[in-house]
Design an enzyme around this catalytic site. Structure first.
Site, PDB file in Angstrom:
ATOM      1  N   GLY A  36      -3.403  15.537   5.439  1.00  0.00           N
ATOM      2  CA  GLY A  36      -3.630  14.096   5.357  1.00  0.00           C
ATOM      3  C   GLY A  36      -2.996  13.389   6.535  1.00  0.00           C
ATOM      4  CB  ALA A  37      -4.236  12.154   9.507  1.00  0.00           C
ATOM      5  N   GLY A  45      -0.877   6.879   6.690  1.00  0.00           N
ATOM      6  CA  GLY A  45       0.474   6.451   7.076  1.00  0.00           C
ATOM      7  C   GLY A  45       1.534   7.462   6.671  1.00  0.00           C
ATOM      8  CG  PHE A  93       2.123  -9.833  -0.910  1.00  0.00           C
ATOM      9  CD1 PHE A  93       1.786 -10.269   0.348  1.00  0.00           C
ATOM     10  CD2 PHE A  93       1.294  -8.891  -1.532  1.00  0.00           C
ATOM     11  CE1 PHE A  93       0.660  -9.801   0.995  1.00  0.00           C
ATOM     12  CE2 PHE A  93       0.162  -8.413  -0.896  1.00  0.00           C
ATOM     13  CZ  PHE A  93      -0.164  -8.864   0.378  1.00  0.00           C
ATOM     14  CG  ASP A 142     -10.097  15.875  -1.874  1.00  0.00           C
ATOM     15  OD1 ASP A 142     -10.675  15.121  -2.672  1.00  0.00           O
ATOM     16  OD2 ASP A 142     -10.531  16.132  -0.742  1.00  0.00           O
ATOM     17  CD  GLN A 148      -1.475  -2.341  -8.119  1.00  0.00           C
ATOM     18  OE1 GLN A 148      -1.579  -2.133  -6.926  1.00  0.00           O
ATOM     19  NE2 GLN A 148      -0.380  -2.809  -8.666  1.00  0.00           N
ATOM     20  CG  HIS A 161      -5.798  -6.068  -5.584  1.00  0.00           C
ATOM     21  ND1 HIS A 161      -6.202  -7.383  -5.544  1.00  0.00           N
ATOM     22  CD2 HIS A 161      -4.840  -5.941  -4.635  1.00  0.00           C
ATOM     23  CE1 HIS A 161      -5.509  -8.018  -4.597  1.00  0.00           C
ATOM     24  NE2 HIS A 161      -4.680  -7.160  -4.036  1.00  0.00           N
ATOM     25  CG  LEU A 171      -7.982  -5.773  -1.542  1.00  0.00           C
ATOM     26  CD1 LEU A 171      -7.869  -5.480  -3.015  1.00  0.00           C
ATOM     27  CD2 LEU A 171      -6.804  -5.206  -0.790  1.00  0.00           C
ATOM     28  CD  GLU A 192      -0.345  -9.520  -4.729  1.00  0.00           C
ATOM     29  OE1 GLU A 192      -0.894  -8.747  -5.528  1.00  0.00           O
ATOM     30  OE2 GLU A 192       0.854  -9.464  -4.441  1.00  0.00           O
ATOM     31  NE  ARG A 244      -1.443  -6.174  -5.660  1.00  0.00           N
ATOM     32  CZ  ARG A 244      -1.418  -5.445  -4.562  1.00  0.00           C
ATOM     33  NH1 ARG A 244      -1.505  -4.127  -4.641  1.00  0.00           N
ATOM     34  NH2 ARG A 244      -1.308  -6.006  -3.390  1.00  0.00           N
ATOM     35  CG  HIS A 257      -5.653  -1.828  -4.900  1.00  0.00           C
ATOM     36  ND1 HIS A 257      -6.403  -1.901  -3.754  1.00  0.00           N
ATOM     37  CD2 HIS A 257      -4.383  -2.150  -4.533  1.00  0.00           C
ATOM     38  CE1 HIS A 257      -5.619  -2.256  -2.738  1.00  0.00           C
ATOM     39  NE2 HIS A 257      -4.388  -2.393  -3.181  1.00  0.00           N
ATOM     40  CD  GLU A 302      -3.017   5.188  -3.383  1.00  0.00           C
ATOM     41  OE1 GLU A 302      -3.171   4.663  -2.262  1.00  0.00           O
ATOM     42  OE2 GLU A 302      -3.770   4.966  -4.348  1.00  0.00           O
ATOM     43  NE  ARG A 352       0.706  -0.079  -4.425  1.00  0.00           N
ATOM     44  CZ  ARG A 352       0.233  -0.966  -3.542  1.00  0.00           C
ATOM     45  NH1 ARG A 352       1.049  -1.707  -2.832  1.00  0.00           N
ATOM     46  NH2 ARG A 352      -1.075  -1.119  -3.382  1.00  0.00           N
ATOM     47  CB  SER A 363       1.382   1.105  -1.128  1.00  0.00           C
ATOM     48  OG  SER A 363       0.900   2.358  -0.679  1.00  0.00           O
ATOM     49  CG  LEU A 364       1.027  -0.673   3.982  1.00  0.00           C
ATOM     50  CD1 LEU A 364       0.752  -1.929   4.824  1.00  0.00           C
ATOM     51  CD2 LEU A 364       0.319   0.524   4.608  1.00  0.00           C
TER      52      LEU A 364
HETATM   53  C1  FAD Z   1      -8.269  -2.151   0.980  1.00  0.00           C
HETATM   54  C2  FAD Z   1      -6.827  -1.802   0.773  1.00  0.00           C
HETATM   55  C3  FAD Z   1      -5.842  -2.680   1.195  1.00  0.00           C
HETATM   56  C4  FAD Z   1      -4.502  -2.358   1.008  1.00  0.00           C
HETATM   57  N1  FAD Z   1      -3.533  -3.237   1.448  1.00  0.00           N
HETATM   58  C5  FAD Z   1      -2.226  -2.903   1.314  1.00  0.00           C
HETATM   59  C6  FAD Z   1      -1.215  -3.749   1.823  1.00  0.00           C
HETATM   60  O1  FAD Z   1      -1.468  -4.790   2.417  1.00  0.00           O
HETATM   61  N2  FAD Z   1       0.076  -3.380   1.646  1.00  0.00           N
HETATM   62  C7  FAD Z   1       0.415  -2.216   1.004  1.00  0.00           C
HETATM   63  O2  FAD Z   1       1.607  -1.934   0.893  1.00  0.00           O
HETATM   64  N3  FAD Z   1      -0.531  -1.396   0.526  1.00  0.00           N
HETATM   65  C8  FAD Z   1      -1.843  -1.705   0.674  1.00  0.00           C
HETATM   66  N4  FAD Z   1      -2.798  -0.851   0.187  1.00  0.00           N
HETATM   67  C9  FAD Z   1      -2.395   0.448  -0.350  1.00  0.00           C
HETATM   68  C10 FAD Z   1      -2.091   1.400   0.783  1.00  0.00           C
HETATM   69  O3  FAD Z   1      -2.867   1.090   1.896  1.00  0.00           O
HETATM   70  C11 FAD Z   1      -2.353   2.856   0.391  1.00  0.00           C
HETATM   71  O4  FAD Z   1      -1.686   3.147  -0.799  1.00  0.00           O
HETATM   72  C12 FAD Z   1      -1.837   3.778   1.477  1.00  0.00           C
HETATM   73  O5  FAD Z   1      -2.377   3.427   2.724  1.00  0.00           O
HETATM   74  C13 FAD Z   1      -2.101   5.256   1.204  1.00  0.00           C
HETATM   75  O6  FAD Z   1      -1.635   5.981   2.334  1.00  0.00           O
HETATM   76  P1  FAD Z   1      -1.576   7.563   2.344  1.00  0.00           P
HETATM   77  O7  FAD Z   1      -1.000   7.938   3.667  1.00  0.00           O
HETATM   78  O8  FAD Z   1      -0.901   8.049   1.134  1.00  0.00           O
HETATM   79  O9  FAD Z   1      -3.078   8.008   2.239  1.00  0.00           O
HETATM   80  P2  FAD Z   1      -4.429   7.577   3.093  1.00  0.00           P
HETATM   81  O10 FAD Z   1      -4.146   6.551   4.122  1.00  0.00           O
HETATM   82  O11 FAD Z   1      -5.431   7.299   2.064  1.00  0.00           O
HETATM   83  O12 FAD Z   1      -4.750   8.909   3.847  1.00  0.00           O
HETATM   84  C14 FAD Z   1      -5.149  10.084   3.164  1.00  0.00           C
HETATM   85  C15 FAD Z   1      -5.362  11.157   4.186  1.00  0.00           C
HETATM   86  O13 FAD Z   1      -5.587  12.378   3.525  1.00  0.00           O
HETATM   87  C16 FAD Z   1      -6.675  13.045   4.093  1.00  0.00           C
HETATM   88  N5  FAD Z   1      -7.242  13.910   3.068  1.00  0.00           N
HETATM   89  C17 FAD Z   1      -7.552  13.622   1.789  1.00  0.00           C
HETATM   90  N6  FAD Z   1      -8.016  14.715   1.159  1.00  0.00           N
HETATM   91  C18 FAD Z   1      -7.980  15.717   2.061  1.00  0.00           C
HETATM   92  C19 FAD Z   1      -8.341  17.089   2.033  1.00  0.00           C
HETATM   93  N7  FAD Z   1      -8.838  17.651   0.939  1.00  0.00           N
HETATM   94  N8  FAD Z   1      -8.185  17.829   3.159  1.00  0.00           N
HETATM   95  C20 FAD Z   1      -7.698  17.271   4.306  1.00  0.00           C
HETATM   96  N9  FAD Z   1      -7.347  15.970   4.380  1.00  0.00           N
HETATM   97  C21 FAD Z   1      -7.490  15.217   3.270  1.00  0.00           C
HETATM   98  C22 FAD Z   1      -7.600  11.948   4.589  1.00  0.00           C
HETATM   99  O14 FAD Z   1      -8.409  12.416   5.629  1.00  0.00           O
HETATM  100  C23 FAD Z   1      -6.566  10.929   5.091  1.00  0.00           C
HETATM  101  O15 FAD Z   1      -6.214  11.243   6.422  1.00  0.00           O
HETATM  102  C24 FAD Z   1      -4.147  -1.159   0.371  1.00  0.00           C
HETATM  103  C25 FAD Z   1      -5.135  -0.276  -0.049  1.00  0.00           C
HETATM  104  C26 FAD Z   1      -6.456  -0.608   0.141  1.00  0.00           C
HETATM  105  C27 FAD Z   1      -7.491   0.354  -0.372  1.00  0.00           C
END
Ligand code: FAD
Length: 580
Positions: free
Chosen positions: A11-12, A14, A116, A218, A237, A239, A249, A252, A283, A349, A380, A391, A396-397
């Site tokens: 996963g790539a 944040g 927020f 996954d 959650q 939203h 979205l 907020e 939320r 969300h 996440e 949350r 989350s960020l």
């Molecule tokens: C529209 C939207 C707005 C948001 N706004 C905010 C905000 O303002 N502030 C806040 O705090 N949170 C916000 N959130 C929540 C937050 O953005 C997410 O919870 C967070 O970005 C998740 O990050 P992550 O690194 O865990 O996963 P993701 O950024 O979802 O990345 C998942 C990674 O896993 C990889 N992956 C998945 N399955 C596989 C697999 N089987 N094999 C290989 N790679 C795989 C994908 O390619 C991807 O690179 C928002 C969410 C959404 C949807």
């Protein structure tokens, strides 16, 4: 092929990039394997902001942030982990700034902060400006900066490789992963000392969601299928402000900048439910109140939506601080928020639950003492648990960068300690299970298309496991899973080719989805109380005597599952009734 690295991060987003950066800086040889190009990860869609008590706009401190997060979690969050996150937040933001994140500025030239939901000053007195943001494209700014830094440090990226299984030793340690290369259709083994899951959320298990198409959870299914547990999956959650019917979205931050929710009578109904913070209640509460209004017949023109009114906020604020949502409303709804209210309804969300970890992001076997050697999780898909039953926005960020970094540091240290050791040997034919699964799908000539099964799964989750739940809806959902599992295992794909066979990956994903959707539905059925985002019509009170505990779910992915529990860590703040 066999690829060999010290650390393989799946996963790539944040979380994955932050873990990669720190593991690499700590001296480990790091690979990031992602089914999408990194910059397409859902983190890039994050809009409103990232929370930290910088106090750039008014007095603030990390203890208030900690309290808000604990209260927001409906007292299910682990307070030791929450304290780590909120205390570390200001330092983290400065660090992101130094890495190059182009945050918006206030008049003094400091990082701009806005209000927020659920973020208050002085333990609930009034809303506070705590969300640091880059207009309403905060995630986009963070993603690009972290990706730049990772490339600069020499992190190795495997883009468009979809991981389909973990490799475990007979002693239960993780020493690699199996991935499908989307471009060529080849199956590869990644052999490593450590694997870190950072696969993001599962919003796509529901019909209406703010999540990207890749949000199919996954990682959660892979963990379950390797006999490991998931924690607190019943907490999903919704939203409050998704665009009506589409679920896209509207941050907020729109309410943080002064937006107001109104019902069909034009009433600002949140004043009745949360007199102190009103539209900026957390939320879980706002989404529940919106459905109450709709059920009481006060939806707009009798429809299942309400209005988000931004018309008094002014063109300047909308174009400068909320440009993205202004464009979204115009493009997708044909509504100009400068002059018209936006039709909104709750949208699925965020996953509060996930893979249980300790606060160094090591995966736990369920009980706090035992970890799974060689396996980490962050972001996440993980459950530390800093969000408990609900949350707060912007957390989350923050979770990604704080616990992604801790994962990276802990992995670098572990690699350093194990420098002289070889990698644990691979089992015979590590790819066999994956190859068999793909072969079974490709060789099937009869069956229904993936989309039918996915649509029915999403509909059942939406109808039965959304904002309000009860025994009847949840029993239905659990029962539905049995049939859906059989159907998911019998889908047929028309594309039998090797290059970019996304239909084949859809078929794998729907099978994954059933496994953790069952965890969500069964967990919600099992928890006979209402807490945070889990709102049961038949048990409408929080019940601390019986349920102040985390649920640990284990399954054989054949319809047999069991629950055990883990204590909640309470340090400073004793559980109280939540009022806003
Ligand atoms: C529209 C939207 C707005 C948001 N706004 C905010 C905000 O303002 N502030 C806040 O705090 N949170 C916000 N959130 C929540 C937050 O953005 C997410 O919870 C967070 O970005 C998740 O990050 P992550 O690194 O865990 O996963 P993701 O950024 O979802 O990345 C998942 C990674 O896993 C990889 N992956 C998945 N399955 C596989 C697999 N089987 N094999 C290989 N790679 C795989 C994908 O390619 C991807 O690179 C928002 C969410 C959404 C949807």
């Amino acid at each position: 092929m066999i690829f060999s690295h010290d650390v393989v991060i799946v996963g790539a987003g944040g979380a994955g990039l932050m873990a990669a950066l720190y593991a690499k800086e700590g001296g480990a040889d790091v690979a990031v394997v992602s089914k999408l190009h990194p910059l397409r990860s859902h983190t890039g869609a994050a809009q409103g902001g990232i929370g930290a008590a910088l106090g750039n706009e008014e007095e603030d401190n990390w203890l208030w942030h900690t309290f808000d997060t604990v209260k927001g979690s409906d007292y299910l969050g682990d307070q030791d982990a929450i304290e780590i996150m909120c205390k570390d937040a200001p330092r983290t933001i400065i660090e992101l700034e130094h890495y190059g994140v182009p945050f918006s500025r206030n008049k003094q030239g400091k990082i701009s902060q806005r209000r927020f939901g659920g973020h208050t000053r002085n333990f609930g007195e009034a809303a506070v400006r705590r969300a640091c943001h880059a207009a309403d494209r905060t995630g986009h700014a963070i993603m690009h900066t972290l990706y730049d830094q990772c490339t600069r440090q020499g992190v190795r990226f495997y883009d468009e490789y979809q991981v389909l299984d973990l490799i475990m030793t007979p002693d239960g340690a993780c020493n690699g992963a199996v991935a499908y290369e989307i471009l060529t259709g080849e199956v590869h083994t990644f052999h490593s000392k450590i694997v870190c899951m950072a696969t993001g959320g599962y919003g796509r298990a529901f019909k209406t969601t703010s999540n990207a198409h890749a949000g199919t959870g996954d990682g959660l299914a892979m963990v379950l299928r390797n006999g490991l547990p998931l924690e607190d999956m019943e907490f999903v959650q919704f939203h409050p402000t998704g665009l009506y019917r589409l679920g896209i979205l509207i941050t907020e931050g729109a309410r943080g900048e002064g937006g107001i929710l109104r019902n069909n009578d034009g009433e600002r109904f949140m004043e009745r439910y949360a007199p102190t913070v009103k539209d900026l209640a957390p939320r879980d509460l706002v989404s529940q109140c919106m459905y109450k209004e709709i059920r009481a017949g006060r939806g707009i023109n009798g429809k299942e939506h309400l209005y988000l009114d931004m018309t008094h906020v002014g063109e300047e604020v909308l174009l400068k601080k909320l440009p993205e949502i202004t464009i979204f409303s115009r493009t997708y709804m044909g509504v100009d928020p400068i002059t018209e209210p936006i039709p909104v309804a709750p949208t699925c969300h965020y996953a509060m639950g996930g893979i249980p970890t300790n606060f160094n992001s090591q995966v736990e076997t369920g009980n706090r003492e035992a970890i799974v050697p060689g396996l980490y999780a962050a972001g996440e898909c993980a459950c530390v648990s800093v969000h408990g039953a609900n949350r707060l926005g912007t957390n989350s960020l923050l979770d990604l960068v704080v616990f992604g970094r801790r994962a990276g540091m802990a992995m670098a240290q572990e690699i350093e300690e194990r420098r002289r050791e070889r990698k644990l040997p691979l089992p015979d034919a590590p790819e066999k299970r994956t190859r068999d699964m793909l072969e079974a799908i490709l060789s099937r000539t009869e069956g229904e298309p993936v989309v039918n099964v996915r649509t029915d799964l999403q509909q059942s989750m939406m109808d039965n496991v959304s904002v309000f739940r009860n025994d009847e809806t949840l029993s239905t959902a659990v029962a539905d899973m049995e049939g859906l599992r059989q159907r998911a295992r019998n889908v047929v794909v028309r594309d039998k080719g090797k290059a970019f066979n996304t239909e084949l990956m859809d078929a794998v994903e729907i099978d994954f989805m059933v496994d953790y959707a069952e965890a969500i539905a069964a967990g919600a059925h099992h928890r006979t109380e209402s807490r945070g985002a889990h709102s049961r019509e038949d048990y409408d009170k929080r019940n601390d005597d019986e349920w102040l505990k985390h649920t640990i779910y284990q399954s054989d992915c054949e319809g047999n599952f069991e629950f055990s529990y883990k204590d909640v860590v309470i340090t400073r703040f004793q559980p109280k009734e939540r009022k806003y």
